[in-house]
Design a protein around this motif. Structure first.
Motif, PDB file in Angstrom:
ATOM      1  N   GLU A 853       0.834  -1.206   0.000  1.00 18.51           N
ATOM      2  CA  GLU A 853       0.000   0.000   0.000  1.00 18.51           C
ATOM      3  C   GLU A 853       0.872   1.261   0.000  1.00 18.51           C
ATOM      4  O   GLU A 853       0.536   2.260  -0.636  1.00 18.51           O
ATOM      5  CB  GLU A 853      -0.932  -0.002   1.223  1.00 18.51           C
ATOM      6  N   ALA A 854       2.000   1.193   0.712  1.00 16.96           N
ATOM      7  CA  ALA A 854       2.898   2.349   0.762  1.00 16.96           C
ATOM      8  C   ALA A 854       3.493   2.633  -0.616  1.00 16.96           C
ATOM      9  O   ALA A 854       3.619   3.794  -1.021  1.00 16.96           O
ATOM     10  CB  ALA A 854       4.015   2.100   1.781  1.00 16.96           C
ATOM     11  N   MET A 855       3.862   1.591  -1.359  1.00 14.36           N
ATOM     12  CA  MET A 855       4.431   1.781  -2.690  1.00 14.36           C
ATOM     13  C   MET A 855       3.404   2.363  -3.652  1.00 14.36           C
ATOM     14  O   MET A 855       3.712   3.243  -4.462  1.00 14.36           O
ATOM     15  CB  MET A 855       4.969   0.454  -3.229  1.00 14.36           C
ATOM     16  N   TYR A 864       6.584   8.043  -9.189  1.00 12.82           N
ATOM     17  CA  TYR A 864       7.654   7.055  -9.272  1.00 12.82           C
ATOM     18  C   TYR A 864       7.808   6.327  -7.938  1.00 12.82           C
ATOM     19  O   TYR A 864       7.293   6.757  -6.912  1.00 12.82           O
ATOM     20  CB  TYR A 864       8.989   7.708  -9.662  1.00 12.82           C
ATOM     21  N   VAL A 865       8.522   5.190  -7.992  1.00 13.27           N
ATOM     22  CA  VAL A 865       8.962   4.499  -6.782  1.00 13.27           C
ATOM     23  C   VAL A 865      10.480   4.398  -6.848  1.00 13.27           C
ATOM     24  O   VAL A 865      11.086   4.617  -7.901  1.00 13.27           O
ATOM     25  CB  VAL A 865       8.332   3.095  -6.666  1.00 13.27           C
ATOM     26  N   LYS A 866      11.103   4.048  -5.720  1.00  5.98           N
ATOM     27  CA  LYS A 866      12.561   3.990  -5.679  1.00  5.98           C
ATOM     28  C   LYS A 866      13.048   2.647  -5.158  1.00  5.98           C
ATOM     29  O   LYS A 866      12.392   2.026  -4.317  1.00  5.98           O
ATOM     30  CB  LYS A 866      13.119   5.115  -4.803  1.00  5.98           C
ATOM     31  N   THR A 867      14.210   2.239  -5.646  1.00  8.08           N
ATOM     32  CA  THR A 867      14.853   1.055  -5.099  1.00  8.08           C
ATOM     33  C   THR A 867      15.591   1.438  -3.827  1.00  8.08           C
ATOM     34  O   THR A 867      15.673   2.620  -3.460  1.00  8.08           O
ATOM     35  CB  THR A 867      15.860   0.454  -6.099  1.00  8.08           C
ATOM     36  N   ALA A 892       2.906  -2.971 -10.896  1.00 10.02           N
ATOM     37  CA  ALA A 892       4.294  -2.717 -11.285  1.00 10.02           C
ATOM     38  C   ALA A 892       5.009  -1.896 -10.222  1.00 10.02           C
ATOM     39  O   ALA A 892       6.192  -2.121  -9.929  1.00 10.02           O
ATOM     40  CB  ALA A 892       4.333  -1.990 -12.631  1.00 10.02           C
ATOM     41  N   ALA A 893       4.307  -0.934  -9.621  1.00  7.66           N
ATOM     42  CA  ALA A 893       4.916  -0.096  -8.583  1.00  7.66           C
ATOM     43  C   ALA A 893       5.274  -0.903  -7.341  1.00  7.66           C
ATOM     44  O   ALA A 893       6.196  -0.549  -6.600  1.00  7.66           O
ATOM     45  CB  ALA A 893       3.957   1.041  -8.207  1.00  7.66           C
ATOM     46  N   ILE A 894       4.551  -1.989  -7.091  1.00  2.00           N
ATOM     47  CA  ILE A 894       4.872  -2.874  -5.969  1.00  2.00           C
ATOM     48  C   ILE A 894       6.103  -3.716  -6.288  1.00  2.00           C
ATOM     49  O   ILE A 894       7.007  -3.891  -5.465  1.00  2.00           O
ATOM     50  CB  ILE A 894       3.663  -3.791  -5.660  1.00  2.00           C
ATOM     51  N   THR A 895       6.138  -4.228  -7.505  1.00  2.00           N
ATOM     52  CA  THR A 895       7.208  -5.146  -7.907  1.00  2.00           C
ATOM     53  C   THR A 895       8.532  -4.439  -8.133  1.00  2.00           C
ATOM     54  O   THR A 895       9.600  -4.950  -7.769  1.00  2.00           O
ATOM     55  CB  THR A 895       6.795  -5.861  -9.207  1.00  2.00           C
ATOM     56  N   ALA A 896       8.469  -3.264  -8.754  1.00  2.00           N
ATOM     57  CA  ALA A 896       9.681  -2.599  -9.223  1.00  2.00           C
ATOM     58  C   ALA A 896      10.735  -2.342  -8.146  1.00  2.00           C
ATOM     59  O   ALA A 896      11.921  -2.587  -8.376  1.00  2.00           O
ATOM     60  CB  ALA A 896       9.306  -1.294  -9.924  1.00  2.00           C
ATOM     61  N   PRO A 897      10.372  -1.834  -6.959  1.00  2.39           N
ATOM     62  CA  PRO A 897      11.423  -1.604  -5.951  1.00  2.39           C
ATOM     63  C   PRO A 897      12.131  -2.894  -5.540  1.00  2.39           C
ATOM     64  O   PRO A 897      13.331  -2.871  -5.227  1.00  2.39           O
ATOM     65  CB  PRO A 897      10.647  -0.988  -4.771  1.00  2.39           C
ATOM     66  N   ILE A 898      11.409  -4.008  -5.517  1.00  5.97           N
ATOM     67  CA  ILE A 898      12.007  -5.292  -5.135  1.00  5.97           C
ATOM     68  C   ILE A 898      12.938  -5.773  -6.240  1.00  5.97           C
ATOM     69  O   ILE A 898      14.124  -6.057  -6.017  1.00  5.97           O
ATOM     70  CB  ILE A 898      10.907  -6.346  -4.873  1.00  5.97           C
TER      71      ILE A 898
END
Length: 982
Positions: A853-855, A864-867, A892-898
């Motif tokens: 939920e935070a992502m 955007y999200v960040k690694t 995608a926003a959930i998966t991308a940082p991981i």
């Protein structure tokens, strides 16, 4: 109608013969400034002001310098009042597909109006009409009064009113668009533009047009038939069936489209032309506005331009100048050798964001001019240029090969650019002779390759001189084959990737269009296509100079504006630690290549051929007839027409769908034929893509396969490989794994596979701060068994493998945002049961739901999200009103940082690996990277030590930047081939 009329300058004289009216497409330039320039916020309160700054810079430049155009006697900035106009009453769908205005742009519209008032320029808008309608009305009124008109815009919709006395001016390209320019764009004169637009439509405005008709076809038709009405009346005469049918079927749609694109030239204006007379800006009002916006650099420029004292506290920074009086700087002479004005380099003050905008603004005044690119044919001139480059400390550079593969292509020439607008091309091996055709009647002597490379080598290897090279990895590989180690590089394409992953394309030509509004020469334009295509060393040198010179000129410009953006947008560390240093590492891996055993591939190919033949016999027997198994159409007819299997769906063409998902669903229902087809497709693909194709990639000199890695091809930082793609070899089947047996070590050596164990789950456990998962990894437990135990309340000891399999599917599914429907299909269970599994998972590991939920919230807020290492992955459309698209972006926003953090970790390991191996006195070489796995080749007696070093580097790769709460684990093994080492 309600009108909006901003304060205008005092009334001036009526427009008359000899006057020059400037009509500025204000709305177009606001959006252009917003998308082309980096974000900028007011330091005191964070108010977005980037578009305002860009607009002010453009307007100031236009007021102060008009180049070859006559200065304006009258000027108006014309804006759109609102999104709804009379065209929406004609067609509900007009502009319906446009995305919502970015939130950070909305507060900038009133500020732009304030800016126009501060400049003492008329600002006009009218409810129910677009800015283009007002511009067209003003233009014709001015023309009728005997004045000339310049429309400051690049909007193609305005090209219909270009004619003698009315031109357009694109400030981004510093280009005047006259009747000839319109004909070049549309293939017809301006008076026929609306007919062409009626046929082609406009996807950005949702103007429908006629399906299947593009610009070239539309121009051909209008030129042949004269106008749209005649064309539609005689559509039956058209020979091409599909074109004829579409013109008849969509005739009314074409007429509607013509109405939508035709500009209204008789708008009842509220601000007269006389009121648009140009007046000197009010110095106090303009500088006060600049101070209010906190545009310190622009404020200094405006104050100096108006002859006003600099405001208190805005003292001009000292100017740093580079001088070398006895040197022939390229700006002191043109490509033809004439003397030119000397220019010194001035260091600008201001924030990084402001510096980026300032640089972009200055570059607008330096047009791309291919006539300024010189051909260097004398060694002394090359030496002079290199000496200047060394003194300056940076220059743009490019190697041009006679082929696309840097492991095979020979150097045809090199290009350099030291300042924007000027470049040099050095032909070295064109037409494989000493004398070559320059494109005219003269010939030119080339510098011998070795002599030129000897001159280049010291500068290219000098770490004190920065080389700006687009897609630098290929140049590193090519030069390495000639004994030159290209050092100290900056790559504008990788800068763009660090800045804009997910919201831009990073190829030079695309960046030229998006950041500079410029259309570059293409490879096809220079080298041709199809059978007529030639290698670069066969291109006439004059043309090669234009193409290569433009490449380096572009590279230098991109670097100039992207470099300060790295600091302004807080991604300098990403570029400097994850992008730039990886390019030479990958170049070395590509040069090393990997050995492939032809005999193994041949044996596998034969075995696959037998399996394919057997499966085809079985499939035809199940079908009860002979048919082409590789034909989706014939297969669909067998499955759904003849066998009447349930669950069939048709594609847009009306044929039955036989994609993998459809066949998997049928196979899950217990139907044998679709299962056999899936098996057949797998083996056929392995044979065609790998066992038959890989031998063609074996290098004639090295005897090895040299894949090429793309650093900027994914949004998350993952690498991809091409020519051949070695990252997609299937590993879930025995047939797929057998391909890896063909990748072997040289005699006396071993291949080593070092593979991260469940790295993405470990990253998730850290990012979601999940104590249970963290402890399980710390204790070295079977994470899938532990998850199953937590979820289903069963002991780990003696666990049913099927229960563990379900937990594994959920663990990995969560990372990729799997839905209940997707999990149900994967496990072969009802959707409701799958939903219960996912809910139970979140109940047992609540931190994971909080993370997800935070992502999503972060992406919705910032775009955007960040690694974990600061890489930004943009999803600019995440707030779309389309629920399906929004769901995709949120997953995608959930998966991308991981996934991105895992990719960053292995990048960090790769960057450190060569130095660690060398420090340990080992001869091992890193050959391949396949997602979470690194492949090495090492002498047999060094295999154990190499594994020890590789494991240590990989397991500690996140440090010292980050100490993970979960230990990373790397499994390593050595063997004679890749499969045995895995």
């Amino acid at each position: 109608m309600t009108t909006k009329k901003t304060t205008t300058p005092a009334a001036g004289k009526p427009v008359a013969k000899g006057d020059h009216v400037y009509l500025i497409d204000g709305s177009g330039y606001i959006f252009r400034a917003y998308h082309a320039l980096p974000p900028l916020t007011r330091p005191s309160d964070g108010l977005p002001v980037g578009a305002v700054h860009g607009f002010c810079g453009m307007l100031w430049k236009l007021l102060r310098e008009t180049g070859e155009l006559a200065p304006p006697t009258h000027m108006a900035v014309v804006l759109d009042y609102s999104a709804k106009t009379f065209r929406n009453d004609l067609f509900d769908g007009y502009k319906a597909n446009r995305s919502e205005t970015p939130e950070d742009l909305i507060p900038q519209f009133p500020l732009v109006r304030d800016a126009v008032r501060a400049f003492n320029v008329s600002c006009v808008e009218k409810e129910g009409f677009e800015a283009d309608d007002l511009i067209a009305t003003y233009a014709f009124q001015a023309l009728e009064a005997g004045a000339t008109v310049t429309i400051v815009s690049s909007d193609k919709d305005l090209m219909q009113i270009v004619r003698p006395g009315i031109v357009m001016y694109d400030t981004m390209k510093n280009k005047v668009i006259d009747e000839e320019g319109v004909a070049e764009k549309f293939g017809v004169p301006p008076e026929k533009v609306v007919d062409v637009q009626a046929l082609i439509g406009d996807s950005s405005d949702n103007v429908p047009g006629v399906p299947g008709i593009g610009v070239k076809t539309a121009a051909l038709l209008i030129n042949e038939y004269g106008d749209l009405d005649t064309l539609l009346a005689r559509a039956e005469e058209i020979k091409q069936q599909k074109r004829r049918e579409n013109l008849i079927t969509f005739a009314d749609q074409a007429r509607l489209s013509r109405t939508l694109v035709t500009l209204d030239t008789h708008v009842d204006l509220d601000v007269s032309l006389a009121e648009t007379a140009v007046h000197q800006p009010d110095t106090e009002a303009l500088t006060a506005f600049m101070r209010q916006m906190e545009f310190s650099t622009l404020l200094r420029r405006v104050a100096e331009g108006l002859g006003a004292p600099l405001p208190e506290g805005e003292a001009k920074p000292a100017t740093a100048r580079k001088k070398k009086d006895d040197y022939d700087h390229p700006l002191r002479r043109s490509p033809r050798g004439e003397a030119g004005p000397a220019r010194d380099v001035e260091v600008q003050g201001g924030s990084p964001a402001e510096l980026a905008i300032e640089r972009a603004s200055k570059l607008e005044g330096v047009p791309f001019d291919r006539a300024n690119y010189e051909t260097v044919t004398e060694i002394q001139r090359l030496i002079d240029l290199l000496e200047t480059a060394r003194f300056q400390g940076h220059f743009a550079f490019r190697v041009k090969l006679n082929g696309s593969d840097p492991m095979l292509g020979e150097i045809a020439g090199v290009a350099l650019a030291l300042v924007p607008g000027h470049a040099a091309y050095v032909p070295l091996a064109h037409r494989a002779g000493d004398e070559l055709d320059l494109g005219g009647e003269t010939t030119v002597t080339q510098i011998p390759v070795r002599e030129a490379l000897d001159a280049l080598k010291p500068v290219l290897e000098d770490e004190a001189v920065l080389k700006i090279v687009q897609n630098a990895k290929a140049d590193i590989v090519a030069l390495g084959r000639y004994g030159i180690a290209l050092q100290a590089i900056d790559d504008p394409c990788l800068m763009s990737y660090a800045l804009d992953a997910g919201r831009a394309e990073h190829l030079p030509g695309k960046l030229a269009g998006s950041l500079l509004g410029y259309t570059c020469l293409t490879e096809k334009e220079v080298m041709g296509t199809g059978k007529a295509a030639v290698a670069f060393d066969r291109v006439a040198v004059e043309r090669a100079t234009e193409y290569a010179g433009e490449e380096t000129d572009l590279g230098l410009r991109l670097w100039t504006i992207l470099k300060p953006r790295l600091a302004a947008e807080s991604v300098t560390t990403v570029y400097e630690t994850l992008e730039r240093p990886l390019a030479p590492v990958l170049a070395e891996m590509e040069r090393a290549g990997v050995k492939v055993d032809r005999a193994t591939l041949a044996s596998l190919s034969g075995a696959f051929a037998q399996t394919i033949a057997r499966l085809e016999d079985e499939i035809r027997e199940l079908a009860g007839e002979d048919f082409n198994v590789g034909s989706p159409k014939q297969l669909g007819e067998i499955l759904f027409d003849k066998m009447s299997l349930a669950g069939g769906r048709r594609t847009k063409t009306g044929a039955w769908s036989t994609d993998a998902a459809t066949l998997e669903e049928l196979a899950a229902q217990g139907h044998e034929l679709p299962r056999k087809v899936l098996d057949w497709r797998l083996v056929a693909k392995l044979k065609s893509t790998y066992t038959d194709a890989l031998p063609t990639y074996i290098h004639p000199e090295t005897g090895r396969v040299h894949t090429s890695y793309a650093l900027a091809a994914t949004t998350t930082g993952r690498l991809s490989s091409v020519e051949p793609n070695l990252q997609n070899i299937p590993v879930r089947t025995s047939e797929g794994r057998s391909i890896r047996k063909a990748f072997v070590a040289d005699k006396g050596k071993k291949l080593i596979s070092a593979d991260y164990s469940q790295i993405e789950l470990r990253v998730l456990a850290h990012m979601a701060d999940t104590p249970t998962l963290r402890q399980a990894f710390a204790d070295g437990l079977d994470i899938h068994a532990m998850t199953a135990s937590e979820m289903f309340g069963v002991p780990i000891e003696g666990m049913d493998p099927n229960v563990r399999r379900k937990a594994k599917a959920i663990n990995f599914g969560i990372i990729y945002g799997i839905s209940a429907f997707g999990l149900g299909n994967q496990l072969g269970i009802p959707r409701g049961e799958a939903a219960d599994y996912i809910n139970t998972y979140f109940e047992r590991f609540p931190g994971i739901r909080d993370y997800m939920e935070a992502m999503k919230a972060e992406a919705r807020r910032t775009g955007y999200v960040k690694t974990l290492f600061g890489r930004k992955i943009h999803y600019p459309e995440i707030n779309t009103k389309n629920p399906s698209l929004r769901g995709n972006y949120e997953r995608a926003a959930i998966t991308a940082p991981i996934q991105g953090s895992a990719a960053d970790i292995i990048r960090r390991a790769m960057i450190r690996m060569a130095a660690a191996l060398a420090e340990a006195g080992l001869q091992a070489r890193m050959l391949l990277q396949v997602h979470d796995e690194l492949i090495f080749e090492a002498p047999e007696d060094e295999a154990d030590k190499t594994m020890e070093v590789a494991q240590a580097i990989m397991e500690n790769a996140a440090e010292p930047a980050l100490r993970l709460q979960v230990p990373l684990k790397v499994d390593a093994r050595a063997a004679d081939n890749w499969e045995a080492a895995h």
